[in-house]
Design an enzyme around this catalytic site. Structure first.
Site: not given
Length: 469
Positions: A210, A244
């Site tokens: 991720e 993010c």
């Protein structure tokens, strides 16, 4: 002396003994995790405040409640997720039992980042527990106050023979990655993601990565600028921009930029007051190193809103940059801070080309007030880990949607059942009765045109694409 070998050996032995296999054990661990969150809620909020100046509102919304929701979802659906999944059969297997069994990988490693230091370690942990794995957790050493609670308190609520929390910085993480795990789940930067993947390759260990990236936000000319500004500002400056999936830059026409900049100023003032530094709702940069990197980016383009900084407080004001060039540093790296560059384009086609010249982002956003066709065009003509039209990262709140990247922004996904599937090996199973040898003998040599016709007919039934009996 290897600091991890004894712990890993303990986890491997527990898995070999089958301690994590039963639904009862998995449910008990999930309930223990829920108790940990409830009984240490205030301590966790204080730790997040110390690490990131994260307000109680943001801590509850983005860390605690999401973790609780994942646990509750897993508990409600655990037995259904674990159940063997029957699959269609063809004529050649009509008398057999064919199913997919969801099995745990074994001992898995979860490496978490510092920006959401609770959410991004506990949500994957829920999936790993539900899938029946033993787990080694590596929280970020950068968010040291949250790390301390996880190391000292969390093991009290889980079976210590099956779960462990370990400490360490980059050197210790490197040592940890030299060991063989059955699965690795990593959240962090693309640079470190490459290191993790290279280490996993030495043992042929599967990974979920991720990662991050520069998430574009296209704003069409027909938009109401204040609505767009409210939504973009909320998601850009949430957690001081250290997210993010935050919009990393805006693409719009010069005319829209002229309308959007004052709207962003108005939104920032309404959200954080005339002096954002005094606002209890604006977080701080995690470390001096990240502060210095971000302060350097303030020199790109021209500051239209904000731009103030204070090193002693690791404060960067909510900032908007205009006249930004594609070649400037602020457009070469993920910002991960409260800075929003605006890049002007002449058309939707130019915006799409701009996006597609770059690495695939973790998230992509498009705004259009009257034309859903514009949003759908951006969706159809680009690629990203996730997509949201006319808002920020609201797609994250749906456990029914997978969360993950593509290309340089990552591989694999999780959240809800996707987490369970990520941490499960889907084993193809076919059980055949021992008799009926005469019927099955059509497969054996010597071959004949007749036996080939019979076999092909049997395999084609119900559209099966099998190639071997």
């Amino acid at each position: 002396m290897d600091p991890f070998e004894d712990t890993l050996q303990r986890l491997r032995e527990a898995f070999r003994e089958g301690r994590t296999r039963s639904a009862e054990f998995r449910a008990a661990q999930l309930k223990g995790l829920d108790r940990f969150l409830r009984e240490h809620k205030q301590q966790l909020q204080e730790a997040l405040l110390q690490d990131l100046r994260k307000s109680a509102f943001e801590a509850e919304l983005s860390e605690l409640s999401i973790s609780h929701a994942e646990i509750n979802l897993a508990l409600r659906n655990l037995r259904a997720w674990m159940k063997d999944e029957k699959v269609p059969r063809n004529l050649a297997t009509q008398l057999d039992s064919a199913f997919v069994r969801k099995e745990p990988f074994g001992v898995v490693l979860i490496i978490a980042p510092w920006n959401y230091p609770l959410n991004l370690i506990l949500v994957p942990l829920v999936g790993a527990i539900a899938a029946g794995n033993c787990v080694m957790l590596k929280p970020s050493e950068v968010s040291k106050n949250t790390e301390k609670i996880l190391v000292e308190m969390l093991p009290r609520y889980l079976d210590r023979s099956c779960f462990a929390v370990v400490l360490g910085g980059p050197e210790e993480t490197g040592q940890l990655l030299e060991h063989k795990f059955d699965y690795i789940f990593f959240t962090g930067s693309t640079r470190v993601g490459k290191i993790v993947m290279a280490a996993a390759a030495q043992h042929l260990t599967p990974v979920t990565l991720e990662l991050g990236g520069k998430n574009p936000c296209y704003v069409d000319d027909d938009c109401d600028p204040q609505t767009v500004a409210n939504r973009v500002a909320l998601f850009r400056y949430f957690n001081a921009g250290q997210t993010c999936v935050a919009p990393d830059y805006v693409l719009c026409s010069p005319a829209m930029q002229e309308r959007l900049v004052p709207a962003l100023q108005a939104a920032i003032t309404r959200f954080y007051g005339e002096d954002p530094r005094a606002s209890p709702d604006l977080g701080r940069i995690i470390s001096d190193k990240h502060f210095q990197r971000l302060r350097g980016l303030l020199g790109c383009g021209r500051v239209a809103v904000g731009g103030q900084s204070e090193e002693s407080d690791r404060y960067i004001a909510p900032t908007v940059l205009v006249d930004v060039q594609e070649t400037e540093p602020v457009m070469q790296e993920e910002i991960f801070g409260p800075i929003l560059p605006i890049v002007t384009v002449s058309s939707l086609d130019e915006a799409v080309d701009f996006i597609n010249r770059r690495e695939k982002p973790l998230a992509l956003y498009a705004f259009s007030r009257r034309s859903q066709q514009v949003v759908k065009q951006v969706l159809a003509r680009t690629s990203s880990g996730g997509f949201c039209g006319n808002d920020g990262f609201m797609h994250l709140i749906l456990a029914s949607l997978p969360f993950g990247g593509v290309g340089a922004s990552g591989m694999g996904s999780y959240h809800g059942k996707f987490s369970f599937d990520t941490f499960s090996h889907h084993r193809a199973c076919l059980l055949r009765r021992p008799g009926l040898e005469k019927m099955y003998s059509v497969r054996y040599p010597p071959y004949s045109p007749r036996s080939l016709r019979v076999l092909l007919l049997a395999m084609e039934t119900r559209g099966c694409s099998c190639t071997l009996l």
